[in-house]
Design a protein around this motif. Structure first.
Motif, PDB file in Angstrom:
ATOM      1  N   MET A  10       0.804  -1.165   0.069  1.00  0.00           N
ATOM      2  CA  MET A  10       0.142   0.036  -0.007  1.00  0.00           C
ATOM      3  C   MET A  10       0.819   1.301   0.018  1.00  0.00           C
ATOM      4  O   MET A  10       1.809   1.167   0.615  1.00  0.00           O
ATOM      5  N   THR A  11       0.537   2.279  -0.741  1.00  0.00           N
ATOM      6  CA  THR A  11       1.314   3.386  -0.889  1.00  0.00           C
ATOM      7  C   THR A  11       1.014   4.122   0.644  1.00  0.00           C
ATOM      8  O   THR A  11       0.207   4.010   1.273  1.00  0.00           O
ATOM      9  N   ASP A  12       2.252   4.872   0.779  1.00  0.00           N
ATOM     10  CA  ASP A  12       2.275   5.671   2.058  1.00  0.00           C
ATOM     11  C   ASP A  12       1.091   6.707   2.082  1.00  0.00           C
ATOM     12  O   ASP A  12       0.410   6.804   3.337  1.00  0.00           O
ATOM     13  N   GLU A  62      -9.756   3.302  -4.050  1.00  0.00           N
ATOM     14  CA  GLU A  62      -8.276   3.371  -4.074  1.00  0.00           C
ATOM     15  C   GLU A  62      -7.550   2.235  -3.350  1.00  0.00           C
ATOM     16  O   GLU A  62      -6.709   1.714  -4.313  1.00  0.00           O
ATOM     17  N   ILE A  63      -8.335   1.473  -2.577  1.00  0.00           N
ATOM     18  CA  ILE A  63      -7.477   0.197  -1.903  1.00  0.00           C
ATOM     19  C   ILE A  63      -7.667  -0.683  -2.889  1.00  0.00           C
ATOM     20  O   ILE A  63      -6.734  -1.657  -3.222  1.00  0.00           O
ATOM     21  N   HIS A  64      -8.947  -0.888  -3.644  1.00  0.00           N
ATOM     22  CA  HIS A  64      -9.172  -1.872  -4.654  1.00  0.00           C
ATOM     23  C   HIS A  64      -8.147  -1.522  -5.937  1.00  0.00           C
ATOM     24  O   HIS A  64      -7.443  -2.805  -6.258  1.00  0.00           O
ATOM     25  N   HIS A  65      -7.854  -0.396  -6.040  1.00  0.00           N
ATOM     26  CA  HIS A  65      -7.042  -0.066  -7.509  1.00  0.00           C
ATOM     27  C   HIS A  65      -5.611  -0.547  -7.091  1.00  0.00           C
ATOM     28  O   HIS A  65      -4.863  -1.142  -7.985  1.00  0.00           O
ATOM     29  N   ARG A  78      -3.147  -3.302  -8.785  1.00  0.00           N
ATOM     30  CA  ARG A  78      -1.735  -2.880  -9.116  1.00  0.00           C
ATOM     31  C   ARG A  78      -0.768  -3.962  -8.577  1.00  0.00           C
ATOM     32  O   ARG A  78      -0.021  -4.437  -9.515  1.00  0.00           O
ATOM     33  N   LEU A  79      -0.897  -4.275  -7.325  1.00  0.00           N
ATOM     34  CA  LEU A  79      -0.202  -5.138  -6.705  1.00  0.00           C
ATOM     35  C   LEU A  79      -0.012  -6.496  -7.164  1.00  0.00           C
ATOM     36  O   LEU A  79       0.970  -7.217  -7.552  1.00  0.00           O
ATOM     37  N   ARG A  80      -1.403  -7.017  -7.723  1.00  0.00           N
ATOM     38  CA  ARG A  80      -1.497  -8.266  -8.198  1.00  0.00           C
ATOM     39  C   ARG A  80      -1.054  -8.388  -9.557  1.00  0.00           C
ATOM     40  O   ARG A  80      -0.229  -9.350 -10.160  1.00  0.00           O
ATOM     41  N   SER A  81      -1.203  -7.131 -10.456  1.00  0.00           N
ATOM     42  CA  SER A  81      -0.656  -7.346 -11.725  1.00  0.00           C
ATOM     43  C   SER A  81       1.003  -7.202 -11.795  1.00  0.00           C
ATOM     44  O   SER A  81       1.544  -7.932 -12.697  1.00  0.00           O
ATOM     45  N   GLU A  82       1.341  -6.598 -10.846  1.00  0.00           N
ATOM     46  CA  GLU A  82       2.850  -6.649 -10.708  1.00  0.00           C
ATOM     47  C   GLU A  82       3.344  -7.784 -10.451  1.00  0.00           C
ATOM     48  O   GLU A  82       4.365  -8.508 -10.697  1.00  0.00           O
ATOM     49  N   GLY A  86       2.038  -7.070   2.792  1.00  0.00           N
ATOM     50  CA  GLY A  86       2.024  -6.061   2.016  1.00  0.00           C
ATOM     51  C   GLY A  86       3.435  -6.136   0.931  1.00  0.00           C
ATOM     52  O   GLY A  86       3.564  -5.476  -0.046  1.00  0.00           O
ATOM     53  N   GLN A  87       4.107  -7.127   1.097  1.00  0.00           N
ATOM     54  CA  GLN A  87       5.371  -7.299   0.461  1.00  0.00           C
ATOM     55  C   GLN A  87       5.009  -8.429  -0.370  1.00  0.00           C
ATOM     56  O   GLN A  87       4.708  -9.610  -0.104  1.00  0.00           O
ATOM     57  N   VAL A  88       5.865  -8.595  -1.573  1.00  0.00           N
ATOM     58  CA  VAL A  88       5.786  -9.702  -2.320  1.00  0.00           C
ATOM     59  C   VAL A  88       7.021 -10.580  -2.352  1.00  0.00           C
ATOM     60  O   VAL A  88       8.283  -9.884  -2.529  1.00  0.00           O
ATOM     61  N   ILE A  89       7.049 -11.792  -1.985  1.00  0.00           N
ATOM     62  CA  ILE A  89       7.947 -12.547  -1.630  1.00  0.00           C
ATOM     63  C   ILE A  89       8.031 -13.615  -2.797  1.00  0.00           C
ATOM     64  O   ILE A  89       7.079 -14.364  -3.270  1.00  0.00           O
TER      65      ILE A  89
END
Length: 125
Positions: A1-3, A82-85, A89-93, A116-119
Motif C-alpha cells: 500500500m502506498t504511504d 483506491e484500496i481496490h486499485h 496494481r500489486l496483483r498485476s505486478e 504488503g510485500q511480495v516474496i
C-alpha cells in the motif's frame, strides 16, 4: 500500500475517533452500543479497516452526529476504490514478475504476499 493511501486511511480513522470522543463515549462503550467488539471500533479508528455505509450510519447515530454521515460514506467509498486499485496494481505486478522471460527455461516463480510485500521463491519440482 502506498504511504499516501495509508495516511488517508489513518486520517479517516482519526475522523471516526473524533466523533466518538466529541460525544464523550469510550471505545468500549461505543462497541457495546453498536453490538460490536471493541477491537472492531479500534480497527476502524486506527484506519486498518474502512467501514461500509451501514456501519458509518450506526456510528454517526450512536455518537449523535448524523449530519456527517453522507460525507463520511463518500470518503469511505473513495478510500475503498483506491484500496481496490492498489490491490489490482500489486496483483498485476506479481503476475508480471512471475512470467518467465522469453527464451528462458527457469521454473515458474511462486509469489506470496506477506505484510504488503511480495516474496518470490522457485516452485518445488
Amino acid at each position: 500500500m502506498t504511504d499516501e493511501l495509508a495516511e488517508d486511511r489513518e486520517r479517516f480513522g482519526e475522523r471516526m475517533r473524533a466523533l466518538r470522543e466529541a460525544a464523550g463515549i469510550s471505545g468500549r462503550a461505543l462497541a457495546r452500543r453498536l453490538g460490536w467488539s471493541q477491537s472492531k471500533v479500534s480497527t476502524i479508528e486506527r484506519g486498518r479497516k474502512v467501514p461500509l455505509g451501514p456501519d458509518i450510519r450506526a456510528w454517526c447515530q450512536a455518537t449523535g452526529m448524523p449530519l456527517v454521515e453522507s460525507d463520511l460514506c463518500a470518503v469511505a467509498a473513495n478510500l475503498r476504490t483506491e484500496i481496490h486499485h492498489e490491490q489490482d496494481r500489486l496483483r498485476s505486478e506479481a503476475i508480471t514478475a512471475a512470467k518467465p522471460l522469453k527464451g528462458t527455461t527457469e521454473r515458474p516463480l511462486q509469489h506470496v504476499r506477506e505484510k504488503g510485500q511480495v516474496i518470490t521463491a522457485q516452485k518445488p519440482r
